[in-house]
Design an enzyme around this catalytic site. Sequence first.
Site, short mmCIF file in Angstrom:
data_model
loop_
_atom_site.label_atom_id
_atom_site.label_comp_id
_atom_site.label_asym_id
_atom_site.label_seq_id
_atom_site.Cartn_x
_atom_site.Cartn_y
_atom_site.Cartn_z
N SER A 26 -4.03 7.54 -14.96
CA SER A 26 -2.64 7.76 -15.39
C SER A 26 -1.71 6.62 -14.96
CB SER A 26 -2.12 9.11 -14.89
OG SER A 26 -1.90 9.09 -13.50
N ILE A 105 -13.57 0.72 -1.06
CA ILE A 105 -13.05 -0.16 0.00
C ILE A 105 -13.47 -1.58 -0.34
CG2 ILE A 105 -13.31 -0.75 2.45
CD1 ILE A 105 -13.47 2.28 2.97
N LEU A 106 -12.52 -2.48 -0.30
CA LEU A 106 -12.79 -3.88 -0.66
C LEU A 106 -13.12 -4.67 0.61
CD1 LEU A 106 -9.78 -4.18 -3.11
CD2 LEU A 106 -12.20 -4.08 -3.76
N ASN A 120 -1.64 -2.71 -5.05
CA ASN A 120 -2.22 -1.37 -5.02
C ASN A 120 -1.10 -0.35 -5.00
OD1 ASN A 120 -4.22 0.71 -4.63
ND2 ASN A 120 -3.65 0.79 -2.46
N HIS A 122 -0.26 3.52 -3.68
CA HIS A 122 -0.77 4.53 -2.75
C HIS A 122 0.21 5.70 -2.73
CE1 HIS A 122 -3.02 6.18 0.55
NE2 HIS A 122 -1.89 6.39 1.20
N SER A 149 4.02 4.16 -2.64
CA SER A 149 4.29 2.76 -2.31
C SER A 149 3.42 1.86 -3.17
CB SER A 149 3.94 2.47 -0.84
OG SER A 149 4.55 3.40 0.02
N ASP A 158 -5.33 0.50 2.73
CA ASP A 158 -3.98 0.78 2.25
C ASP A 158 -2.92 -0.04 2.98
OD1 ASP A 158 -4.83 2.66 0.31
OD2 ASP A 158 -5.04 4.18 1.87
N ALA A 186 6.66 10.07 -9.82
CA ALA A 186 7.36 8.91 -9.24
C ALA A 186 6.49 7.66 -9.32
CB ALA A 186 7.74 9.21 -7.79
C1 GAR Z 1 -2.93 7.90 -7.64
O1 GAR Z 1 -2.22 8.96 -7.08
C2 GAR Z 1 -2.94 6.71 -6.71
O2 GAR Z 1 -1.75 6.56 -6.00
C3 GAR Z 1 -4.11 7.06 -5.80
O3 GAR Z 1 -5.08 7.56 -6.65
C4 GAR Z 1 -4.43 8.24 -7.74
C5 GAR Z 1 -5.03 7.72 -9.03
O4 GAR Z 1 -4.55 8.46 -10.13
N1 GAR Z 1 -4.57 5.92 -5.07
C6 GAR Z 1 -4.95 5.96 -3.79
O5 GAR Z 1 -5.01 6.98 -3.15
C7 GAR Z 1 -5.31 4.61 -3.18
N2 GAR Z 1 -5.44 4.71 -1.78
P1 GAR Z 1 -4.64 7.87 -11.60
O6 GAR Z 1 -6.12 7.57 -11.85
O7 GAR Z 1 -4.16 8.99 -12.47
O8 GAR Z 1 -3.80 6.66 -11.67
#
Ligand code: GAR
Length: 236
Positions: A26, A105-106, A120, A122, A149, A158, A186
């Site tokens: 998304s 994890i990179l 990224n 988060h 963020s 992160d 958001a």
């Molecule tokens: C999002 O909420 C993103 O912030 C999180 O994974 C979800 C992906 O949703 N990322 C992390 O937690 C990274 N540490 P999406 O596939 O619908 O974009």
Amino acid sequence: MSDIRPETKQAQARKKVLVLFSGRGSNMASLIAASMAADYPAIITHAITNVPDAGGLEIAERHGISSKVLDHKEFDTREAHEQALVELINAEKPDLICLAGYMRILTDKFVKQYRGKILNIHPSLLPAFKGVDTHHRARLAGVRIHGASVHFVDETLDGGQIIAQAAVPVEQNDDDESLGARVLEAEHRLYPHALELVASGKVRLSGSRIVVSNSNKSTMGGTLFSPSIEAKKYIR
Ligand code: GAR
């Protein structure tokens, strides 16, 4: 009307962005939607996932974005998978890489070679709640304001300099799902905004600091309160 992104002359001058994702995609969709505007300074050109049945693949395909699957399970080591990933990335020569729910994890080696070029998103107000289950942990901690963020990626989980953040209230009756949904909404506004700042050069990484140019002072004095403050109560 087709929703294939416009291949205009302006598009060629924009920053080429490659998205890495692992799930429903998304956030990638929000970046693609933003890049449909002719004056947006970035265009999503490629997408790579490590999960063969990731929902985001269908989103990329629908928008005519070249996508590839690089299943980490087909590699013996993290390093071997990353090496293959680096080859795919370097073949496309993106200007920027956006991690959009890329749940791998990179390694330090990977991060170092793209320092200042990887962003990224988060789902927390970093540096609070790094890692997983951020909405649950935010509720347990009893924070009143939570959020998301976007940051440049460094070698830590992160971690890295924060480009932009969006805050949402934590409501009395929230459960993990309702809070997560509010944060996700958001995120979908935050990531396009943060990418625009970086792609246009308004925000850049200088050593270990973020430099913001042309900041609009009038939008920077606001304070967010949760629970919300009675209008005019403490305003002098
Ligand atoms: C999002 O909420 C993103 O912030 C999180 O994974 C979800 C992906 O949703 N990322 C992390 O937690 C990274 N540490 P999406 O596939 O619908 O974009």
